[in-house]
Design an enzyme around this catalytic site. Structure first.
Site, short mmCIF file in Angstrom:
data_model
loop_
_atom_site.label_atom_id
_atom_site.label_comp_id
_atom_site.label_asym_id
_atom_site.label_seq_id
_atom_site.Cartn_x
_atom_site.Cartn_y
_atom_site.Cartn_z
N GLU A 151 -4.39 -10.22 0.60
CA GLU A 151 -5.27 -10.03 1.74
C GLU A 151 -6.69 -10.30 1.27
O GLU A 151 -7.11 -9.81 0.22
CB GLU A 151 -5.19 -8.61 2.31
CG GLU A 151 -3.85 -8.26 2.93
CD GLU A 151 -3.82 -6.84 3.48
OE1 GLU A 151 -4.90 -6.32 3.83
OE2 GLU A 151 -2.73 -6.25 3.55
N GLU A 164 0.81 -1.21 0.00
CA GLU A 164 0.00 0.00 0.00
C GLU A 164 0.85 1.28 0.00
O GLU A 164 0.76 2.11 0.89
CB GLU A 164 -0.95 -0.02 1.20
CG GLU A 164 -1.97 -1.14 1.07
CD GLU A 164 -2.94 -1.22 2.24
OE1 GLU A 164 -4.15 -1.37 1.98
OE2 GLU A 164 -2.50 -1.14 3.39
#
Length: 1013
Positions: free
Chosen positions: A515, A444
């Site tokens: 994820e 991220e």
């Protein structure tokens, strides 16, 4: 004030005098001690772990010059154990934030009030280290530090979670020495370390000294090549030495036998090549680790060698030529007392738990772990996605996710070296571990030229592994060049999107869900749907559940009650509350029911019905490399939880990815009493392993057996008894209904029973009520806003009409028209309830309801009762032994269970809906003597008994705030919506939403003394 070069605000300066990155190892005197892996047995190793003198400063500007001097008086300083985190030792601020920076976003600058910790340690060098080169190694320091030895400045380093090594030969002497370190909380690297975690500081991993010969092996890279048929392996050992060395190499197989030797004279760089015929291949199921011993200059260094090939073929991820599914979890370093300082036994405990729950993959989110953790992964057998210490999530949040904001740092060439350095130091440290199959370029942080440079360097240095980075997904609109990445990766896509990827022939890269299925609180509830799709398409390589553990901090209240704290509990701002409480295990590693669900969904052995009447079961081996010779099949037949027959099949001759029919050699007894027979299969280990005992269950399956219905006329003997008359009288709004041994009371104004008794034993403590609200789970965090807006949390009953009549001499019927609504909104449900009381005291309820059309799905609908103190025993036939929901029930099995009310309670750190039992057939809640109420429904129901109301759970932020009621609160639900994983994952799947606009619910309530009946 101490005079320092402000290296902490210069992203172009990453270190001063730090040694180049290298592979992790400890030099030993011989192979025998090297094999033990006990670093203290090496004469060339000296730990600096232990008690240091320490002084905390709220700002680096307050650090007094001179503390680093050789003879500075630090006798009045604090004692601090190293390794440790300041914040768990009573210094600075315990602070949890997810994506928001804890400082103003002004890269590369950090606040002038930058907390700093000064450390001083006295140590002695042994006399036999004279003439050697001495190095100090810091395996983890957050966030940057300056180093002095005997008063002389040595160097500086950034990068919190990878080693920093310094040559201190010219600064030390045999005998007494002093080492001083100044650690800063923040630096420009803080902008690259914005992971979702508690923000810890200090020397949090091991510190030690190494003594090396002037000429020694500096670095080693074991590159292996396997023949196409995997029958021959070549090991190319690339050596980097300081000075000229004669290096001898010995390779021993997992049994300790020497299988290859070689040698070379190396001056700077060189290679030794070893060949092995018929190598044992490494994989997560068969972690065959060879030992490579390199001897030179009086030192022996051991490296693990696992022969395996990682590849992508036609879009399919492969290990050793076989397609493999990664069944993983994301794991942070997290300890409830020590923070990010992780003891070795704590690592082992994690790995044992993962193995026991069928997990084969770990993503080191979002930084490299302690190097010893990878040693353990090599030995235990785990596939590791090794992730660089890089996340700059907050750079997007600082500009409210404006166009391009997320990519600002990775697109800035001034930060290129800082990005690439984090890949280099990870890869160089961990390159010899067979468990590492994928290098991840962080998390991220946007995607731009700096990430591309990281990936390109990584590929050039190590083409034998895959390169991953989820932040390059096209949805983020970063740099479109993803040529250097080997897999497509996503976070929390919908099941439908994953299926579409699997069916699209244009997708040439395998898909990795780095994820998915957010395991926060009572969840996750969507695991099976993901894995049904993953197993269906070869180019779906699996994924990692977020995440392994709750990051709670063990804390006590002022009155001494222990609890796990989360964001905001220490006055930390900004914070993200309990978003760090999102794991499959508690902070002290007790499995949540979500981990039990994951274990069953990803189980390596699957059983399906073939011909149940003939006892034929199809068993599928989902292991990738091993057969089922290590597994025995225990089976049993039960009737409502009572054992009828059982047996054992000791040999399952089923190869990997294969299926066979297994016949259960057992018969049902004659004269069956109904269709409530269950066949349960339990697949258990036939031998003890390092992670589980003999007989441990790795998977189970259960089937309802097709047996004959009971013949008509075989009714309960009570039906032949004379049915006594029933009497009814009105006492104002109260309807009193009495029979032979019972007395019930119904409030016509409230539309509720207010008394149910048998033989004088009162079984209600307050009126019955229809319930629609549940204490929101963490995964309800978005939908609960709509629920609260509608008033589900404040629902009250409006009775429009109530009437009763007597039906013959043996039944009373009560009919109530009512609605449920919250203030200022239209009622969300209109219904009619028909209650029938029989002469035996049984209460039958039928509710027909209409839900307002435009409403979102409901949390639940059912009947709520409060039973008096002492009703602690719960007996039921249904699914257990732990909680279950419509979308979270693969880990439970049908049976008869006898529990305590407290046994039904799942103690989530952030209180929420818990403990429900989906698919209950009947349940009895009673006192110790069996006097209580029996509940049943022809269609089954969700059942819960608790000492807490939904309102109690809703109001509490922590478990210690709950006040246990003496009474027992019982919920009998027609339906309850699933739990899903929408705290971060996709919305609750449609089939699991309670969104019927018209429904009918039937329920019976029978007062009884169960020991007599």
């Amino acid at each position: 004030m101490i005079r320092l070069e402000r290296h902490w605000e210069n992203p172009g300066l990453l270190q001063v005098n730090r040694e180049p990155a290298r592979a992790y190892y400890i030099p030993y005197a011989d192979a025998a001690t090297a094999k033990t892996g006990k670093r203290g047995r090496s004469p060339y190793y000296l730990t600096l772990n232990g008690m240091w003198k320490f002084r905390y400063h709220a700002s680096v500007l307050r650090v007094q010059d001179g503390f680093q001097d050789e003879h500075a008086d630090v006798g009045d300083w604090d004692d601090l154990l190293v390794p440790s985190c300041w914040q768990t030792s009573g210094y600075d601020q315990l602070h949890y934030t997810n994506l928001k920076y804890p400082i103003p976003c002004d890269p590369p600058y950090v606040p002038d009030d930058n907390p700093a910790g000064a450390y001083v340690r006295e140590f002695n060098l042994p006399d036999d280290w004279a003439g050697k080169r001495q190095y100090v190694v810091f395996e983890g320091v957050n966030s940057c530090f300056y180093l002095w030895v005997n008063g002389a400045y040595v160097g500086f380093s950034k990068g919190s979670r990878v080693p920093a090594e310094f040559d201190i030969t010219t600064y030390v002497r045999c005998g007494a020495n002093r080492l001083a370190v100044l650690v800063l909380k923040w630096c420009d690297g803080t902008y690259l370390e914005d992971q979702d975690l508690w923000r810890y500081s200090g020397i949090f991993r091991d510190v030690y000294l190494l003594a090396r010969e002037p000429a020694h092996i500096r670095d080693v890279f074991n590159r292996q090549t396997l023949s196409d048929d995997y029958k021959r392996a070549t090991l190319d050992i690339e050596l980097d030495t300081t000075g000229r060395l004669d290096v001898a190499a010995e390779l021993r197989d997992p049994q300790g036998r020497t299988v290859a030797t070689g040698s070379a004279a190396v001056d700077g760089r060189g290679t030794i090549t070893l060949a092995v015929d018929e190598p044992l291949l490494w994989n997560a199921e068969q972690p065959h680790v060879y030992d490579l011993y390199l001897s030179a200059g009086g030192e022996t260094i051991r490296f693990p060698v696992g022969f395996r090939r990682i590849a992508v073929a036609d879009g399919v991820f492969q290990v050793n030529g076989r397609p493999v599914k990664l069944k993983g979890v994301n794991r942070h370093d997290s300890h409830p007392q020590l923070g990010q300082t992780i003891p070795l036994n704590h690592m082992i405990r994690d790995l044992n738990l993962m193995k026991r729950h069928n997990i084969n993959t770990i993503r080191t989110s979002h930084y490299p772990n302690d190097p010893r953790f990878l040693d353990l992964c090599d030995e235990y057998g785990f596939y590791v996605v090794d992730e660089a210490d890089l996340e700059c999530h907050g750079i997007g949040a600082a500009e409210s996710w404006a166009e391009g904001a997320f990519h600002k740092l990775t697109a800035n060439p001034a930060w290129k070296d800082a990005f690439v350095d984090r890949a280099v130091r990870m890869v160089e440290r961990d390159k010899n571990h067979p468990s590492v199959i994928i290098w991840s370029m962080g998390n991220e942080s946007g995607y731009g030229v700096n990430h591309i440079a990281m990936a390109e360097w990584t590929r050039s240095r190590d083409p034998s592994r895959l390169v991953h980075y989820e932040g390059a997904a096209a949805i983020y609109k970063g740099n479109p060049n993803t040529d250097a990445l080997d897999v497509e990766s996503r976070m929390y896509p919908s099941v439908e999107w994953v299926a579409e990827y699997g069916t699209n022939p244009d997708n040439k890269k395998p898909l990795f869900l780095c994820e998915y299925s957010h395991a926060m609180g009572n969840g996750p509830g969507d695991l099976k749907e993901y894995w049904d799709v993953i197993y269906s398409y070869p180019n779906l390589m699996g994924g990692c559940v977020w995440e392994w553990c709750d990051h709670g901090i063990r804390t006590t209240t002022p009155d001494g009650r222990e609890y796990f704290a989360y964001g905001g509990d220490f006055g930390d701002m900004p914070n993200d509350g309990n978003f760090c409480i999102d794991g499959l295990v508690t902070p002290d590693r007790k499995p949540h029911t979500g981990l039990l669900e994951l274990k069953q969904v990803i189980a390596p052995v699957v059983a399906e019905a073939d011909d149940l009447a003939a006892g034929r079961i199809r068993v599928t081996n989902r292991y990738d490399f091993i057969d089922l010779s290590h597994v025995a099949l225990h089976w049993k037949v039960e009737q409502d939880g009572e054992l009828v027959s059982q047996g054992l099949i000791e040999t399952l001759d089923i190869g990997p990815h294969d299926s066979k029919i297994v016949t259960i050699d057992g018969q049902l007894p004659p004269g069956t009493r109904g269709d409530a027979y269950d066949l349960t299969l339990s697949f258990r280990l036939k031998r003890e392993t390092r992670w589980a005992d003999f007989g441990y269950e790795i998977a189970f399956a259960q089937f309802a057996l097709p047996v004959a219905k009971a013949e008509a006329g075989a009714a309960d003997a009570r039906a032949s008894l004379r049915t006594p008359a029933i009497s009814v009288r009105e006492e104002g709004a109260l309807l009193v209904i009495e029979g032979f041994d019972f007395r019930h009371q119904f409030d016509r104004n409230a539309g509720a029973f207010v008394g149910i008794s048998k033989r004088g034993v009162e079984m209600l403590h307050g009126p019955t009520a229809f319930a629609i609200w549940r204490a929101p789970t963490d995964n309800d965090m978005y939908i609960k806003k709509k629920w609260i807006e509608e008033g589900f949390d404040r629902a009250t009953t409006k009775v429009y009409h109530s009437e009763w009549k007597k039906v013959g001499e043996s039944e009373v019927e009560i009919r109530v028209s009512f609605s449920l609504g919250g203030y200022y909104r239209y009622p969300f449900l209109h219904a009619e309830a028909v209650w029938r009381v029989s002469a035996a005291g049984e209460i039958a309820l039928r509710v027909e309801a209409n839900v307002r059309e435009e409403l979102e799905f409901l949390p639940r609908f059912g009947l709520r009762l409060t039973m008096p103190k002492g009703n602690e025993e719960v007996e039921y036939v249904g699914f257990g032994p732990h909680e279950s929901y419509i979308d979270k029930r693969r880990s439970v099995r049908r049976g008869k269970y006898v529990l305590r009310v407290d046994d039904l309670f799942e103690n989530y750190i952030h209180p929420q809906e818990n403990g429900s039992r989906f698919g209950t057939e009947w349940a009895i809640v009673s006192n110790e003597q069996g006097m209580g109420l029996k509940f049943a429904s022809p269609g089954g129901f969700s059942f819960n008994a608790s000492h807490y109301t939904p309102e109690d759970l809703t109001a509490a932020r922590h478990d210690y705030e709950l006040k246990r009621r003496d009474e027992t609160i019982v919920h009998l639900d027609y339906k309850m919506s699933g739990v899903g994983s929408n705290s971060c994952g996709p919305q609750l799947l449609e089939p699991y939403r309670f969104q019927e606009k018209r429904f009918a619910f039937e329920l019976t309530i029978t007062p009884l003394f169960k020991e007599d009946e």
